[in-house]
Design a protein around this motif. Structure first.
Motif, PDB file in Angstrom:
ATOM      1  N   THR A 525       0.813  -1.210   0.000  1.00  0.00           N
ATOM      2  CA  THR A 525       0.000   0.000   0.000  1.00  0.00           C
ATOM      3  C   THR A 525       0.850   1.265   0.000  1.00  0.00           C
ATOM      4  N   GLN A 526       1.896   1.277   0.800  1.00  0.00           N
ATOM      5  CA  GLN A 526       2.718   2.481   0.919  1.00  0.00           C
ATOM      6  C   GLN A 526       3.341   2.866  -0.424  1.00  0.00           C
ATOM      7  N   VAL A 529       0.652   4.418  -2.577  1.00  0.00           N
ATOM      8  CA  VAL A 529       0.411   5.769  -2.088  1.00  0.00           C
ATOM      9  C   VAL A 529       1.462   6.722  -2.651  1.00  0.00           C
ATOM     10  N   GLY A 533       0.711   9.688  -5.177  1.00  0.00           N
ATOM     11  CA  GLY A 533       0.959  10.982  -4.552  1.00  0.00           C
ATOM     12  C   GLY A 533       1.907  11.866  -5.315  1.00  0.00           C
ATOM     13  N   GLU A 560      -6.572   4.159   1.994  1.00  0.00           N
ATOM     14  CA  GLU A 560      -5.387   4.993   1.821  1.00  0.00           C
ATOM     15  C   GLU A 560      -5.164   5.329   0.353  1.00  0.00           C
ATOM     16  N   ILE A 561      -5.478   4.395  -0.527  1.00  0.00           N
ATOM     17  CA  ILE A 561      -5.390   4.668  -1.964  1.00  0.00           C
ATOM     18  C   ILE A 561      -6.549   5.547  -2.408  1.00  0.00           C
ATOM     19  N   ARG A 564      -6.372   9.349  -1.944  1.00  0.00           N
ATOM     20  CA  ARG A 564      -5.433  10.056  -2.814  1.00  0.00           C
ATOM     21  C   ARG A 564      -5.868   9.999  -4.285  1.00  0.00           C
TER      22      ARG A 564
END
Length: 643
Positions: A525-526, A529, A533, A560-561, A564
């Protein structure tokens, strides 16, 4: 942030006490809590009417009934008091939208007698001051009251708004100053008390509190709880619904609706390991059990660190553990925040900054240094963007007195990310072999106490700085604590894991060629992101369609996605995402995830109309805190103010 609530009926005054049959007294004028102190110190809490220098609550005993039909709690709160000032004759409590029926004090003989009281008219931020006359300095005082169906700290969900669709659900959110909407209290983190509770409800729902929940307790409509460790009011919590328990360790487990409990237990199965890591670094876990309650998606926050029972959003349950740092964060509060609490909300960095730092250490230990570095870099990048539009005073760790400000509105990523960044700076300057024992001693020496920035600085100067006298200068400390922004000498996180995503994004923006699926299939996920981003302000509709076809961002279950991706689609005019945007903001009430989407929508007339229509459908399922945030944003947009 909260909705503006209606003022409740005034209290009744008596000649020799208080009674519902007596003639009503006129409401006292609303008074600002800060007016109580001519020269407020950092230990003074501007957000409370209480006078803890005169009298403090040491223990609270609740006897409450949960009424799902009327959407209220009703019953009594009994306070064991410690009078510090022999001349004091009044007990001042914080309330919001409560109907106070009577107040009694226990005499030395053990008999209960009415006490005279007065409920001031409501301040829109701080609620109503409850003044209780106690000329005998009663050691026990009892209040009979009921909450409003619109209590800012309680959400009542009809069965249709739950996962199982069969039973209603109710839960509290007391931080920052919402506890006063369901219990009359000294609603300030500077006061800590033990508590017990007897709660009755309809027999088909399970009731839980931030206390000693028994995993084997039967559903019978009659529940008792005890919290033997002293806690501040914002950690008082209650929930009731169709809840099952599943153990994930000797002292940890998950409560959730039946359809969610197995998924949640699997996602959070590393919790016991997290406890072991934190104990090795910062000392024993002092709260008995560490259980988690997965709430409906309307919960306005990611998590709430209620001791013994963390409240968690289901939006972090992704199936790959990529967002379980939230559990690491809430667990970390068991040392920073719950164990050592900020004395007032202007020092919230002592709570959230420390917790974010401890979270980072847990994440690094269990999931690797690279995962921790990625999360730090995301946090720091977003903080640096956020502070560009912030007032300089709000960018300091040690905030100035909040005065008329709602503490909810003063809380930003500065407390979390700049606070953790500062502690990381100290770790780098002194080394972990010195800094880790220092931080552990801070927790040990201030356990079950409330503290200020001044106290931390004094403790640091006595116990850390002498270890390496030239490691940190006074000017550097001042830059972190009192100056706006991030100091120029701060070292930024730099993740190697983001080099792939940065390279892939740059290549695609230049050539239109997406990276090989063998690469992106391994991204967590990070990394997604970071990939999204860095796309910039806008893309073409064709570019967004290409990304969507390849990666199915529109309709993603990953919040989280979504938070953004959807703002990027709004800015870029990618209308194909609109139906899924509506579904997302109508299903999810977590402010972090939906407010960026609303903020982009309201920038155009068409988007504002879409946002208003979606909010009208979503509002019945939103928590009052989320409702207030969205309503304020919409009002500003309609007034022509930029979000």
């Amino acid at each position: 942030m909260r909705a503006v609530l209606l003022t409740l009926a005034c209290a009744t005054a008596l000649t020799a006490g208080c009674s519902r049959e007596s003639a009503p007294a006129p409401a006292a004028p609303a008074a600002h809590p800060a007016a109580a102190a001519a020269k407020p110190s950092r230990s003074h809490d501007e957000s409370s009417y209480a006078e803890p220098d005169k009298v403090v609550i040491k223990d609270l005993a609740l006897d409450l009934a949960v009424d799902f039909d009327q959407k209220i709690l009703s019953g009594t709160a009994t306070y064991a008091l410690e009078w510090k000032d022999k001349a004091a004759k009044q007990l001042l409590l914080d309330t919001r939208d409560l109907a106070v029926e009577k107040v009694e004090g226990q005499a030395a003989s053990g008999a209960w007698a009415p006490l005279k009281f007065e409920l001031a008219s409501a301040d829109k931020v701080f609620g109503s001051k409850l003044s209780i006359e106690a000329p005998e300095q009663n050691k026990l005082v009892r209040i009979t009251y009921k909450t409003s169906p619109n209590a800012s700290g309680l959400q009542w969900l009809d069965p249709a708004m739950t996962e199982g669709k069969q039973l209603p659900f109710m839960f509290s959110q007391s931080q920052a100053i919402h506890a006063r909407s369901w219990v009359p209290l000294q609603d300030t983190p500077s006061v800590r008390f033990t508590y017990s509770a007897h709660v009755t409800s309809r027999p088909d729902v399970m009731v839980l509190m931030s206390a000693d929940n028994d995993p084997a307790a039967p559903r019978d409509g009659d529940y008792s709880f005890k919290m033997p460790q002293p806690i501040p009011s914002y950690l008082l919590a209650i929930a009731a619904g169709d809840l099952n328990f599943k153990s994930i360790g000797d002292r940890s487990g998950v409560w959730a609706e039946p359809a969610m409990v197995d998924r949640a237990a699997k996602e959070f199965e590393d919790t016991e390991k997290m406890i072991d890591v934190a104990e090795a670094l910062y000392g024993p876990y002092r709260w008995g059990r560490y259980d988690m309650l997965v709430l409906p998606p309307s919960f306005p926050f990611g998590g709430m660190e209620n001791p013994r029972l963390t409240f968690a959003t289901p939006t972090v349950i992704t199936g790959d553990k990529s967002l379980v740092s939230l559990i690491a964060h809430e667990l970390a509060h068991s040392w920073s925040g719950n164990l050592v609490t900020n004395a007032s909300w202007k020092d919230i960095w002592l709570n959230e900054g420390f917790t974010t730092y401890v979270q980072d250490r847990i994440t690094e230990s269990l999931y690797g240094k690279e995962m921790a570095e990625m999360e730090r870099q995301i946090d720091q990048t977003e903080l640096l963007a956020e502070v560009k539009d912030m007032a300089p005073a709000d960018q300091a760790l040690a905030l100035p007195p909040l005065n008329n400000r709602d503490p909810d509105e003063s809380l930003s990523q500065v407390a979390y990310v700049k606070g953790a960044w500062f502690l990381k700076f100290l770790e780098e300057r002194f080394g972990r072999e010195t800094f880790d024992p220092f931080l552990r001693s801070w927790f040990d020496d201030h356990a079950f106490q409330s503290a200020t920035t001044d106290q931390f600085v004094a403790y640091m100067k006595k116990n850390l700085l002498p270890k390496a006298p030239n490691a940190v200068t006074e000017a550097e400390l001042d830059a972190w604590l009192n100056e706006p922004g991030i100091p120029k000498f701060a070292m930024k996180a730099q993740s190697r894991g983001f080099s792939n995503t940065d390279t892939a994004r740059i290549a695609w923006l230049g050539s239109g060629q997406l990276p090989n699926a063998q690469v992106t299939n391994e991204w967590v996920t990070q990394q997604w992101v970071n990939f999204i981003g860095g796309m910039g302000e806008k893309l073409s509709v064709e570019q967004l369609a290409q990304l969507d076809k390849a990666y199915h961002f529109t309709g993603t279950p990953n919040g989280e996605i979504a938070m953004r991706w959807y703002p990027l689609t709004v800015r870029s005019g990618y209308l194909e995402a609109r139906p899924e945007i509506a579904k997302f903001i109508e299903r999810v009430g977590r402010r972090k995830l939906i407010m960026p989407i609303y903020a982009e929508l309201v920038k155009t007339p068409d988007g504002l109309a879409f946002a208003e229509e979606s909010f009208a459908r979503a509002k019945p399922g939103y928590h009052p805190i989320t409702t207030a945030s969205v309503e304020a944003l919409l009002a500003r947009a309609k007034a022509g103010q930029t979000p």
